[in-house]
Design a protein around this motif. Structure first.
Motif, PDB file in Angstrom:
ATOM      1  N   ASN A 105      -5.185  -6.328   7.014  1.00  0.00           N
ATOM      2  CA  ASN A 105      -4.418  -5.588   6.001  1.00  0.00           C
ATOM      3  C   ASN A 105      -4.895  -5.921   4.597  1.00  0.00           C
ATOM      4  O   ASN A 105      -4.974  -5.044   3.734  1.00  0.00           O
ATOM      5  N   TRP A 106      -5.209  -7.196   4.355  1.00  0.00           N
ATOM      6  CA  TRP A 106      -5.667  -7.610   3.026  1.00  0.00           C
ATOM      7  C   TRP A 106      -7.024  -6.985   2.689  1.00  0.00           C
ATOM      8  O   TRP A 106      -7.246  -6.515   1.591  1.00  0.00           O
ATOM      9  N   ARG A 107      -7.944  -6.977   3.671  1.00  0.00           N
ATOM     10  CA  ARG A 107      -9.255  -6.370   3.439  1.00  0.00           C
ATOM     11  C   ARG A 107      -9.119  -4.876   3.162  1.00  0.00           C
ATOM     12  O   ARG A 107      -9.781  -4.337   2.267  1.00  0.00           O
ATOM     13  N   HIS A 108      -8.247  -4.212   3.898  1.00  0.00           N
ATOM     14  CA  HIS A 108      -8.012  -2.773   3.679  1.00  0.00           C
ATOM     15  C   HIS A 108      -7.432  -2.532   2.281  1.00  0.00           C
ATOM     16  O   HIS A 108      -7.846  -1.615   1.576  1.00  0.00           O
ATOM     17  N   HIS A 109      -6.511  -3.375   1.881  1.00  0.00           N
ATOM     18  CA  HIS A 109      -5.892  -3.278   0.549  1.00  0.00           C
ATOM     19  C   HIS A 109      -6.940  -3.457  -0.550  1.00  0.00           C
ATOM     20  O   HIS A 109      -7.006  -2.669  -1.492  1.00  0.00           O
ATOM     21  N   ARG A 110      -7.777  -4.479  -0.424  1.00  0.00           N
ATOM     22  CA  ARG A 110      -8.807  -4.723  -1.443  1.00  0.00           C
ATOM     23  C   ARG A 110      -9.832  -3.600  -1.483  1.00  0.00           C
ATOM     24  O   ARG A 110     -10.311  -3.230  -2.544  1.00  0.00           O
ATOM     25  N   ARG A 111     -10.164  -3.039  -0.324  1.00  0.00           N
ATOM     26  CA  ARG A 111     -11.109  -1.927  -0.273  1.00  0.00           C
ATOM     27  C   ARG A 111     -10.541  -0.710  -1.018  1.00  0.00           C
ATOM     28  O   ARG A 111     -11.249  -0.062  -1.794  1.00  0.00           O
ATOM     29  N   LEU A 112      -9.248  -0.416  -0.827  1.00  0.00           N
ATOM     30  CA  LEU A 112      -8.635   0.710  -1.530  1.00  0.00           C
ATOM     31  C   LEU A 112      -8.594   0.472  -3.037  1.00  0.00           C
ATOM     32  O   LEU A 112      -8.779   1.405  -3.827  1.00  0.00           O
ATOM     33  N   ILE A 113      -8.362  -0.763  -3.443  1.00  0.00           N
ATOM     34  CA  ILE A 113      -8.346  -1.067  -4.879  1.00  0.00           C
ATOM     35  C   ILE A 113      -9.733  -0.860  -5.477  1.00  0.00           C
ATOM     36  O   ILE A 113      -9.887  -0.264  -6.546  1.00  0.00           O
ATOM     37  N   ALA A 132      -5.942   2.089  -7.556  1.00  0.00           N
ATOM     38  CA  ALA A 132      -6.214   0.732  -8.029  1.00  0.00           C
ATOM     39  C   ALA A 132      -4.930  -0.039  -8.337  1.00  0.00           C
ATOM     40  O   ALA A 132      -4.939  -1.263  -8.355  1.00  0.00           O
ATOM     41  N   GLY A 133      -3.837   0.657  -8.557  1.00  0.00           N
ATOM     42  CA  GLY A 133      -2.585  -0.001  -8.909  1.00  0.00           C
ATOM     43  C   GLY A 133      -1.692  -0.324  -7.727  1.00  0.00           C
ATOM     44  O   GLY A 133      -0.500  -0.601  -7.899  1.00  0.00           O
ATOM     45  N   ARG A 134      -2.254  -0.298  -6.546  1.00  0.00           N
ATOM     46  CA  ARG A 134      -1.482  -0.613  -5.345  1.00  0.00           C
ATOM     47  C   ARG A 134      -0.971  -2.051  -5.394  1.00  0.00           C
ATOM     48  O   ARG A 134      -1.630  -2.941  -5.900  1.00  0.00           O
ATOM     49  N   THR A 135       0.206  -2.267  -4.825  1.00  0.00           N
ATOM     50  CA  THR A 135       0.713  -3.624  -4.716  1.00  0.00           C
ATOM     51  C   THR A 135       0.129  -4.261  -3.455  1.00  0.00           C
ATOM     52  O   THR A 135      -0.327  -3.576  -2.550  1.00  0.00           O
TER      53      THR A 135
END
Length: 82
Positions: free
Chosen positions: A13-21, A73-76
Motif C-alpha cells: 500500500n505504501w509503495r502504491h501511495h508513493r507511486r501515485l504521489i 500529489a496531495g494524497r494522504t
C-alpha cells in the motif's frame, strides 16, 4: 512462490501511495510546461495565437493539468487497518 507476509500488505500500500504521489508531481510539472510553452508562443510570435485559443486551450488546460496533478500529489498516507 512468494509467501504473503503480515507486513507485506502495508508495504505494498505504501509503495502504491508513493507511486501515485510521484505521478501527480510529474503531471504538475507537465501542466507547468504547458503553461510555459503557451507563454512562449505569445512572446515568440508577433500577435500571438488567436483569442479563442487563449480561452479554450492555453492557460485553462495548463491550470486543469496542474490541479489534476495536485489532487494526485496531495494524497494522504494510507491508513493502517485495525
Amino acid at each position: 512462490m512468494k509467501q504473503n507476509l503480515p507486513g507485506d500488505d502495508a508495504a505494498k500500500n505504501w509503495r502504491h501511495h508513493r507511486r501515485l504521489i510521484r505521478i501527480g508531481q510529474a503531471v504538475m510539472v507537465l501542466g507547468g510546461l504547458v503553461g510555459l510553452s503557451h507563454w512562449f508562443a505569445h512572446v515568440a510570435v508577433p500577435g500571438g495565437p488567436p483569442g479563442i485559443q487563449d480561452l479554450l486551450i492555453g492557460y485553462p488546460t495548463a491550470g486543469l493539468v496542474l490541479i489534476a496533478g495536485a489532487v494526485l500529489a496531495g494524497r494522504t498516507s494510507p491508513k493502517k487497518k485495525s
